[in-house]
Each structure stands twice: as C-alpha cells, then as structure tokens.
Motif scaffolding. Sequence first.
Motif, PDB file in Angstrom:
ATOM      1  N   GLU A   1     -31.621  19.249 -14.433  1.00  0.00           N
ATOM      2  CA  GLU A   1     -32.165  19.872 -13.231  1.00  0.00           C
ATOM      3  C   GLU A   1     -31.226  20.967 -12.723  1.00  0.00           C
ATOM      4  N   GLY A   2     -31.806  22.002 -12.155  1.00  0.00           N
ATOM      5  CA  GLY A   2     -30.978  23.055 -11.561  1.00  0.00           C
ATOM      6  C   GLY A   2     -30.993  24.340 -12.356  1.00  0.00           C
ATOM      7  N   LEU A   3     -30.123  25.255 -11.931  1.00  0.00           N
ATOM      8  CA  LEU A   3     -30.141  26.617 -12.479  1.00  0.00           C
ATOM      9  C   LEU A   3     -29.393  26.757 -13.803  1.00  0.00           C
ATOM     10  N   GLY A   4     -28.624  25.757 -14.178  1.00  0.00           N
ATOM     11  CA  GLY A   4     -27.890  25.823 -15.448  1.00  0.00           C
ATOM     12  C   GLY A   4     -26.619  26.646 -15.314  1.00  0.00           C
ATOM     13  N   SER A   5     -25.672  26.403 -16.222  1.00  0.00           N
ATOM     14  CA  SER A   5     -24.398  27.142 -16.169  1.00  0.00           C
ATOM     15  C   SER A   5     -24.571  28.533 -16.778  1.00  0.00           C
ATOM     16  N   ASP A   6     -23.616  29.423 -16.479  1.00  0.00           N
ATOM     17  CA  ASP A   6     -23.640  30.771 -17.066  1.00  0.00           C
ATOM     18  C   ASP A   6     -23.588  30.709 -18.588  1.00  0.00           C
ATOM     19  N   GLU A   7     -22.871  29.707 -19.085  1.00  0.00           N
ATOM     20  CA  GLU A   7     -22.751  29.552 -20.534  1.00  0.00           C
ATOM     21  C   GLU A   7     -24.106  29.200 -21.153  1.00  0.00           C
ATOM     22  N   ASP A   8     -24.812  28.246 -20.503  1.00  0.00           N
ATOM     23  CA  ASP A   8     -26.141  27.857 -21.000  1.00  0.00           C
ATOM     24  C   ASP A   8     -27.117  29.028 -20.931  1.00  0.00           C
TER      25      ASP A   8
ATOM     26  N   LEU B   1     -26.416  32.216 -20.974  1.00  0.00           N
ATOM     27  CA  LEU B   1     -25.954  33.415 -21.706  1.00  0.00           C
ATOM     28  C   LEU B   1     -25.871  34.642 -20.795  1.00  0.00           C
ATOM     29  N   VAL B   2     -25.260  34.454 -19.625  1.00  0.00           N
ATOM     30  CA  VAL B   2     -25.133  35.581 -18.694  1.00  0.00           C
ATOM     31  C   VAL B   2     -23.662  35.904 -18.447  1.00  0.00           C
ATOM     32  N   GLY B   3     -23.440  37.097 -17.868  1.00  0.00           N
ATOM     33  CA  GLY B   3     -22.086  37.543 -17.550  1.00  0.00           C
ATOM     34  C   GLY B   3     -21.233  37.606 -18.802  1.00  0.00           C
TER      35      GLY B   3
ATOM     36  N   HIS C   1     -20.685  35.348 -20.855  1.00  0.00           N
ATOM     37  CA  HIS C   1     -21.238  34.522 -21.937  1.00  0.00           C
ATOM     38  C   HIS C   1     -22.419  35.200 -22.636  1.00  0.00           C
ATOM     39  N   ALA C   2     -22.751  36.417 -22.178  1.00  0.00           N
ATOM     40  CA  ALA C   2     -23.896  37.119 -22.785  1.00  0.00           C
ATOM     41  C   ALA C   2     -23.590  37.455 -24.237  1.00  0.00           C
ATOM     42  N   ARG C   3     -24.627  37.459 -25.044  1.00  0.00           N
ATOM     43  CA  ARG C   3     -24.460  37.821 -26.454  1.00  0.00           C
ATOM     44  C   ARG C   3     -24.579  39.334 -26.611  1.00  0.00           C
ATOM     45  N   ARG C   4     -24.242  39.795 -27.806  1.00  0.00           N
ATOM     46  CA  ARG C   4     -24.311  41.237 -28.062  1.00  0.00           C
ATOM     47  C   ARG C   4     -25.743  41.758 -27.901  1.00  0.00           C
ATOM     48  N   ASP C   5     -26.738  40.897 -28.260  1.00  0.00           N
ATOM     49  CA  ASP C   5     -28.127  41.329 -28.175  1.00  0.00           C
ATOM     50  C   ASP C   5     -28.822  40.827 -26.905  1.00  0.00           C
ATOM     51  N   SER C   6     -28.042  40.318 -25.933  1.00  0.00           N
ATOM     52  CA  SER C   6     -28.643  39.896 -24.654  1.00  0.00           C
ATOM     53  C   SER C   6     -29.141  41.118 -23.896  1.00  0.00           C
ATOM     54  N   PRO C   7     -30.158  40.939 -23.016  1.00  0.00           N
ATOM     55  CA  PRO C   7     -30.604  42.069 -22.194  1.00  0.00           C
ATOM     56  C   PRO C   7     -29.441  42.647 -21.384  1.00  0.00           C
ATOM     57  N   ARG C   8     -29.504  43.963 -21.144  1.00  0.00           N
ATOM     58  CA  ARG C   8     -28.388  44.654 -20.490  1.00  0.00           C
ATOM     59  C   ARG C   8     -28.066  44.045 -19.124  1.00  0.00           C
ATOM     60  N   TRP C   9     -29.120  43.696 -18.372  1.00  0.00           N
ATOM     61  CA  TRP C   9     -28.896  43.171 -17.027  1.00  0.00           C
ATOM     62  C   TRP C   9     -28.351  41.740 -17.049  1.00  0.00           C
ATOM     63  N   ALA C  10     -28.472  41.054 -18.186  1.00  0.00           N
ATOM     64  CA  ALA C  10     -27.878  39.718 -18.310  1.00  0.00           C
ATOM     65  C   ALA C  10     -26.365  39.825 -18.431  1.00  0.00           C
TER      66      ALA C  10
ATOM     67  N   ILE D   1     -31.152  39.545  -9.628  1.00  0.00           N
ATOM     68  CA  ILE D   1     -32.539  40.034  -9.743  1.00  0.00           C
ATOM     69  C   ILE D   1     -33.104  39.698 -11.119  1.00  0.00           C
ATOM     70  N   TYR D   2     -32.316  39.992 -12.161  1.00  0.00           N
ATOM     71  CA  TYR D   2     -32.834  39.743 -13.508  1.00  0.00           C
ATOM     72  C   TYR D   2     -32.994  38.246 -13.781  1.00  0.00           C
ATOM     73  N   SER D   3     -32.076  37.455 -13.221  1.00  0.00           N
ATOM     74  CA  SER D   3     -32.145  36.005 -13.420  1.00  0.00           C
ATOM     75  C   SER D   3     -33.383  35.387 -12.784  1.00  0.00           C
ATOM     76  N   ASN D   4     -33.932  36.068 -11.784  1.00  0.00           N
ATOM     77  CA  ASN D   4     -35.115  35.540 -11.077  1.00  0.00           C
ATOM     78  C   ASN D   4     -36.316  36.464 -11.215  1.00  0.00           C
ATOM     79  N   SER D   5     -36.286  37.371 -12.177  1.00  0.00           N
ATOM     80  CA  SER D   5     -37.308  38.427 -12.247  1.00  0.00           C
ATOM     81  C   SER D   5     -38.714  37.889 -12.515  1.00  0.00           C
ATOM     82  N   LEU D   6     -38.820  36.819 -13.285  1.00  0.00           N
ATOM     83  CA  LEU D   6     -40.155  36.271 -13.572  1.00  0.00           C
ATOM     84  C   LEU D   6     -40.763  35.662 -12.307  1.00  0.00           C
ATOM     85  N   LEU D   7     -39.937  34.879 -11.603  1.00  0.00           N
ATOM     86  CA  LEU D   7     -40.407  34.240 -10.369  1.00  0.00           C
ATOM     87  C   LEU D   7     -40.732  35.290  -9.306  1.00  0.00           C
ATOM     88  N   LEU D   8     -39.868  36.292  -9.175  1.00  0.00           N
ATOM     89  CA  LEU D   8     -40.090  37.350  -8.183  1.00  0.00           C
ATOM     90  C   LEU D   8     -41.378  38.123  -8.475  1.00  0.00           C
TER      91      LEU D   8
END
Lengths: 87, 226
Positions: free
Chosen positions: B96-103, B105-107, B109-118, B127-134
């Motif tokens: 339950e919850g928002l999950g860690s940055d590692e889980d 893949l943000v900041g 912990h982002a991968r080379r092919d992660s979205p730029r805003w991640a 904004i990007y982390s909540n873009s679907l809900l928004l």
Amino acid sequence: MRSAHPIPYAAVPASATAAAAPSIPLRPARRCVMLRPEKRGGRREGEDAVRQHERNNRISQAVPFWAWMTIVVVGLVVMIALPLMGR
Amino acid sequence: MMREFMRSTRLSLVFLIIFLLTLIGQSVVGFLYNNEELTQHGQPEIGYFEFVTTSAFLVDVAENWQSEFLQFFLFILATIWFIQKGSPESKKPGDEGLGSDEDQLVGSHARRDSPRWARAHGVRLWIYSNSLLLTMGAVFVLSWFAQSLAGHIVANDENMQHGLPPESWGAYVVSAEFWNRTLQNWQSEFLAVGAMVAFSIYLRQRGSSESKPVGMPHHTSSEESQ
C-alpha cells in the motif's frame, strides 16, 4: 545425363584459356582478415536499425496517445462551448 | 512498418472504432427520438446536424463521459492505498502507498530510458508522478461541468414548454434532475468496478491482461505472480 558444367574442362584447349585471360600480374596472397563490424559499417547499420526500431516504437505509442487526447479535448471543448453559446 | 504499427496499436484502435460507431449510433437514435418528442408536442422537427449541436444531445454524451472518467479517477486513486487480496487489479498486501523512489524508478533511480520528467526533481517530478490521476480528474470535472451546462439548457427548455419560469445554473446543479442524471451513472460505474475486482479473484480469462493466469491460486494477485 546432363553435365553439371556446360563445357567440360577437358574440352577447352589450354591456348584458348590463356588467350582469353588478361595479363594480370599475380600478387602475393594476402592473409584474409575479417573486418570488424564497425569497419564494415555493421555496427552503424545495427545502430541504425535499433534507432529505427525505437523510432517506430515511439510513433506507435505516440499516435494512439495523441489521437485519444485529441478526441477528449475536442469533445470537452465542444460540450462546454455549445451550451455556453446557448445551443 | 504499417502492418507492425497496426499490430502494436490494435487495442486502442479497436476501441476507437467502437467508440466512434457507438457515438454515431447514439446521435442517430437520439435524433429520431428527439424528433418523435417534438412531433408529439406539436413542434417542427429539426435536422440531424442541428440536433448533434444541441444541448439535448450533448447532455447525454457529457453525463456518460463524466461518470466513466470518475470511475477511472477513483479506481486509480483507490488502488494506491487499498488492497484486494487475490485480485489482479490490486497490488499485493503490504505494498500500500506511493512506493519508494527505487521501486518507482524516479530521481536518481531512473533508468537511462526512463521518461525525462521521471529523472527530474521537485514540481516536475510530482506532476509527472500523478499525471494519469490529474488528467482523469480534470476530464471528469470538465465533463461534469459540461453536463451541468447542457442539462441546464435542456431543463429550461422543458420549463418553457410547461410554462414555468427559467432557473439559474446554480439552482440546476442542486436540483433533483441534475443529481438523478449524475447518480444513475455513478452507481453503474462503481458496480462494474467493484464486481470486476471481486470476480477476478476467482474467475479467469485465459490470455487477458485483466486476468491472472488460469492456474494461478485464488489468493495470489497478478503482481505477485510475475
């Protein structure tokens, strides 16, 4: 039985082959070296293929996203604008 | 390339075609029904293109749009915090919850092919982390607002036909008619979501991403099975 070769070797006189052959000086045999892929342009071709594949992927993801986003945005604009215009 | 494109977008394409066909179907039968009503009230019939730009048609479209987007908005929101053990629609208990940055893949912990805003930080990452809900929430609010505008015009048309005074938009959005239109859609959406979450614990559809594998135990969520 049909021969695998159109003219049997034995049927061609040695003089005919000597006359037909151009006088190219024989060069010493070189060691056959396989060029590395990047020297042959292989890596570039590979990279191009990967890049093209990634580009195709991006397009195939972007087209439905923007198609649906356009439908939703246009729909909302129409559904808000027309009643505001008193339709 | 075209064949590959069609193959990789078939799911959204099929729904796009179904959506357009049903919207056209709704507009045609709505047009016929509207003209029947006009005839019964001794009023002249209107043309098809006039009908599809009237509030009588738009209110029916908008009230269904808002309920669908509300359904997904609430479902996305609820699945952050609430668990249904055994449902493929749910995370596994303890997640339950928002999950860690590692889980996520943000900041850093982002991968080379992660979205730029991640890979960004601060407001952009939020904004990007909540873009679907928004986005779902914004479409819900705007289509609900559209329903209220179109419904208000339809209600005042009916008031005029019955010799009643027009009502304000503010009075309409607290009226029984507005909430009747709204709640009849909401209840059906929540019914479908709840039933889907619960049914998918024990029932399977082989090959569907909405189902657990057929042989997966009932108590296992699809995330656990991966």
